[in-house]
Design an enzyme around this catalytic site. Structure first.
Site, PDB file in Angstrom:
ATOM      1  N   GLY A 168       0.910  -1.220  -0.042  1.00 21.92           N
ATOM      2  CA  GLY A 168       0.186  -0.146   0.191  1.00 21.92           C
ATOM      3  C   GLY A 168       0.972   1.241  -0.101  1.00 21.92           C
ATOM      4  O   GLY A 168       0.170   2.208  -0.128  1.00 21.92           O
ATOM      5  N   ARG A 295       5.678 -13.669   0.073  1.00 24.77           N
ATOM      6  CA  ARG A 295       5.787 -13.705   1.318  1.00 24.77           C
ATOM      7  C   ARG A 295       4.462 -14.359   2.243  1.00 24.77           C
ATOM      8  O   ARG A 295       3.506 -14.270   1.697  1.00 24.77           O
ATOM      9  CB  ARG A 295       6.513 -12.651   1.909  1.00 24.77           C
ATOM     10  CG  ARG A 295       5.583 -11.420   1.914  1.00 24.77           C
ATOM     11  CD  ARG A 295       5.884  -9.991   2.597  1.00 24.77           C
ATOM     12  NE  ARG A 295       5.104  -8.736   2.096  1.00 24.77           N
ATOM     13  CZ  ARG A 295       3.952  -8.542   2.305  1.00 24.77           C
ATOM     14  NH1 ARG A 295       3.333  -9.214   3.263  1.00 24.77           N
ATOM     15  NH2 ARG A 295       3.556  -7.287   2.048  1.00 24.77           N
TER      16      ARG A 295
END
Length: 459
Positions: A168, A295
């Site tokens: 973000g 991840r």
């Protein structure tokens, strides 16, 4: 490449709740855990939970958690078989993965080439297209003239995104063509400072979009989808609350999104745990590729609760070179889960960071309630890192049950000392639009406008 050897000693190169989370799985599996901690974290809860602690460096992230050489030196010094990078910091950094390989240490994550391919957002878009996924219209902007050309094709409003960004960060909205030059300059400067990469690209802004992601697990040969999550409750592109599965998705759309995520994972020869983030256009009933996070995610617990899986354990198994232990038909979703991110932020004062000492912690417990945290009475919330204190994760038989349990658990949760976002989540879960389900990424601004005066006080 996969190691083909058993991981007996794991260096946990992270901090806070994810470090404690990884250590707990190590304990369950009989894997020795060594926490690589900065000076600020040498006496933290993860340090007490781990079997051993090794000093990584000073408190500043650039000299500790963001230093690949320091992480590898620590791994070699303690004789670790592998490094688990958690999320954030170096978790998607190809340099760390390569350095681990050069030192003969397993990196618990994808291969360096895959990390590079999906870490560069333009490269990730190209791979998504090659795998057959739809992408949001957009393109690279090398200068103002190029940006204006792309904008003319894409249309306004649009987003300026950092090519090397993620989570973000590095995103700016442009509604008016007159603002493009200024926002472009600002975005290029911030991208260079934050990610060491000044490149940006433009992308159409979907006003009624939902942020839905699909969890995948691959062994380099095949992959399975582990359900989806809705992460549309965001403030300035930062997630606040997540739930699984995503509510009110048509069955065919849900299936198509899972198949698209698997197509990308197989195209990449993906090995490890990853998340394919998608933007769902509520008006058109379609979806487009946003990015892939290579991840474990902050919000992985909601997937664990609805699948019954330990995703860290699956990460370690794949890192050892084992083939997938799951077939797609083995993945069965049960009930609904919601996660509230509890941050050290003052909602009453524009989410101002609130570091300092934690005086007392009271955590809710009971059937379907899970709290992932690294804070306890006497803990110090340092000013150097992310403000996440805890994740309240609740599982219910259905969405209504999960939300009711979460509201009850929030009433019992106390983290005294710093201001926290517990009152924010109490208000969010009571909001009628959220409770109806399927909100888009503009919901939170509407919520703030309707919330009125915000509660002041420590929770």
């Amino acid at each position: 490449m996969a190691s083909g050897r058993r991981i007996r000693r794991l260096l946990v190169a992270n901090r806070g709740e994810i470090a404690a989370r990884v250590v707990r799985t190590c304990t369950r599996l009989g894997v020795e855990s060594v926490l690589a901690a900065s000076d600020a974290d040498l006496r933290s809860l993860p340090a007490r939970l781990a079997d051993r602690v090794v000093r990584l460096g000073p408190a500043a992230p650039s000299a500790s958690y963001l230093d690949p050489a320091a992480v590898v030196r620590a791994a070699v010094a303690v004789g670790a078989d592998a490094v688990h990078p958690g999320y954030g910091f170096l978790s998607e950094n190809p340099a760390l993965a390569r350095a681990c390989a050069d030192a003969g240490v397993v990196f618990v994550g994808p291969d360096p080439g895959v990390l590079a391919a999906v870490g560069d957002k333009l490269s990730a878009r190209a791979h998504a297209v090659a795998a057959g996924l739809p992408v949001v219209p957009g393109g690279e902007a090398t200068d103002l003239a190029g940006a204006r050309a792309v904008a003319a094709e894409v249309g306004y409003p649009l987003l300026v995104k950092a090519v090397g960004g993620g989570g973000g960060r590095g995103m700016k909205l442009v509604r008016d063509p007159a603002d493009l030059a200024h926002v472009l300059d600002l975005a290029v400067s911030e991208a260079a400072a934050a990610f060491g990469d000044p490149r940006v690209y433009l992308e159409r802004f979907v006003a009624s979009g939902r942020h839905v992601e699909v969890q995948v697990l691959g062994d380099g040969t095949d992959a399975v989808a582990l359900g989806d999550r809705d992460c549309s409750v965001q403030r300035r592109y930062q997630k606040l609350l997540e739930e699984a599965p995503a509510p009110l998705l048509p069955a065919r759309l849900r299936r198509d999104m899972a198949e698209a995520a698997l197509a990308l994972a197989r195209h990449l020869g993906y090995r490890g745990l990853g998340t394919v983030e998608l933007l769902v256009d509520r008006e058109r009933g379609t979806f487009s590729f946003l990015e892939m996070n290579a991840r474990i995610q902050v919000e992985h617990p909601v997937t664990e609760l609805v699948t019954g899986l330990d995703l860290v354990a699956e990460q370690l198994a794949v890192a050892e070179g084992l083939p997938l232990r799951l077939r797609q038909e083995d993945v069965v979703l049960t009930g609904h889960a919601v996660e509230c991110r509890i941050n050290a932020e003052d909602w009453a004062h524009d989410f101002r960071p609130s570091p300092g000492q934690v005086r007392r912690v009271v955590l809710p417990a009971g059937d379907g309630i899970r709290v992932d945290t690294a804070v306890q009475g006497g803990s110090v919330v340092p000013p150097f890192y992310d403000s996440l204190l805890a994740k309240l994760v609740v599982h219910g038989t259905d969405r209504a049950d999960a939300l009711a349990r979460a509201r009850a658990a929030l009433r019992l949760l106390r983290i005294e000392g710093p201001a926290t976002t517990v009152p924010l989540h109490e208000a969010l879960l009571a909001d009628p639009e959220f409770r109806a389900g399927g909100v888009d990424t503009t919901f939170f601004e509407r919520f703030l406008g309707a919330a009125g005066p915000r509660p002041v006080g420590v929770r």
